[in-house]
Design an enzyme around this catalytic site. Sequence first.
Site, PDB file in Angstrom:
ATOM      1  N   PRO A 146       0.827  -1.212   0.000  1.00  0.00           N
ATOM      2  CA  PRO A 146       0.000   0.000   0.000  1.00  0.00           C
ATOM      3  C   PRO A 146       0.857   1.256   0.000  1.00  0.00           C
ATOM      4  O   PRO A 146       1.800   1.388   0.786  1.00  0.00           O
ATOM      5  CB  PRO A 146      -0.809  -0.130   1.295  1.00  0.00           C
ATOM      6  N   CYS A 147       0.534   2.189  -0.917  1.00  0.00           N
ATOM      7  CA  CYS A 147       1.407   3.344  -1.134  1.00  0.00           C
ATOM      8  C   CYS A 147       1.030   4.550  -0.295  1.00  0.00           C
ATOM      9  O   CYS A 147       1.782   5.518  -0.242  1.00  0.00           O
ATOM     10  CB  CYS A 147       1.391   3.733  -2.610  1.00  0.00           C
ATOM     11  N   GLN A 148      -0.123   4.527   0.383  1.00  0.00           N
ATOM     12  CA  GLN A 148      -0.571   5.731   1.092  1.00  0.00           C
ATOM     13  C   GLN A 148       0.458   6.284   2.070  1.00  0.00           C
ATOM     14  O   GLN A 148       0.628   7.495   2.159  1.00  0.00           O
ATOM     15  CB  GLN A 148      -1.896   5.464   1.820  1.00  0.00           C
ATOM     16  N   PHE A 196       3.550   6.511   1.846  1.00  0.00           N
ATOM     17  CA  PHE A 196       4.666   7.148   1.168  1.00  0.00           C
ATOM     18  C   PHE A 196       4.230   8.322   0.295  1.00  0.00           C
ATOM     19  O   PHE A 196       5.050   8.942  -0.371  1.00  0.00           O
ATOM     20  CB  PHE A 196       5.403   6.131   0.287  1.00  0.00           C
TER      21      PHE A 196
END
Length: 355
Positions: free
Chosen positions: A84-86, A88
């Site tokens: 999950p990129c949230q 970063f």
Amino acid sequence: MPSVSPLPVEVVDLFCGIGGLSYGLSLAGLDVVSGYDLDKTCAYAYERNTGAKFFFQDISKLEADEVLRQYSAEGIRILAGCAPCQPFSSYAFKNKEKDASKYDLLYEFGRIIKEVKPHVVTMENVPQIAAFREKDVLGDFVNLLESQGYRVNVSVVYCPDYGIPQTRKRLVLLASRLGDITLLPPTNKPEEYVTTADVIGKLPALMAGEADPSDPLHRAKALSPLNQERMRLTPYGGSWKDWPKELQLECHKKASGQTFGSVYGRMRWDKPAPTMTTQCTGWGNGRFGHPEQNRAITPREAALIQTFPASYRFFVNEDAVSITTASRYIGNAVPPRLGEIIGMSIVNHLKEINL
């Protein structure tokens, strides 16, 4: 499609979601055998569209033996993982309430790589991961791979360069224990970029709150009377900055609000769309207004901008579509076209080393 290799070439996809990456990898000729994700509601879309098995599993509790059982005894093992990129993202840099457990998922991915020892690894994330202030997450991940004998290639991809009609930038990591591996060069020059008009320009017109009776995903959120008036006064390619002062929100009149120039904005036909997010069907969340029609974009339009084919099924019963859920699925997904580019890069790598 010709065989990629005389050996089985199999992919396990961690953090698979609804299957955007897996679907793209399969378009490139790779055999995706299974995907793992903590969101069990993704199971239908993943299995229906990829043909692979979905496992509802917390990656931090996933054991190497379980992953190894997904592969053939003799074959080339590919492990994909898009954590999950949230945590970063640019927003996370401004938000002090970060969830450390989410960026630790990349370390869990590293643990599984170390134990499974796949021949090829791919990871996709936001470019900001390279500048993450809390930890050197990307550096730690690359160091782990190199310590295990992998050749690592890291690229920042501008999606329009690969035929994806949105201005999304993504970091793509490829690593191989078999030799040097690189991402394919861009496929589209700026004058060849796929535009918003190319992908959604011919869909049936809708008003806010309406749905296309022949396509349940082509459904627009309703707007309040005030926002209807605001949208009516938003010119092509414009935003809230074009409204009369009496219609502007108080937050936008402050100095801090001036930096959010794209919210309540309209897209342009002649350019790629903005990055699709999990809230892309809400007009106030970005430049997600239709170029001409007085509404936000629909889940169908978001899916096409993300390069999901019109045949992709997101729900068992598409007559009961939740716009919020569809937006989350689509915004969280890897664009299938990017998955295909990653897959083609892996196929080229295997051909170059005669496997």
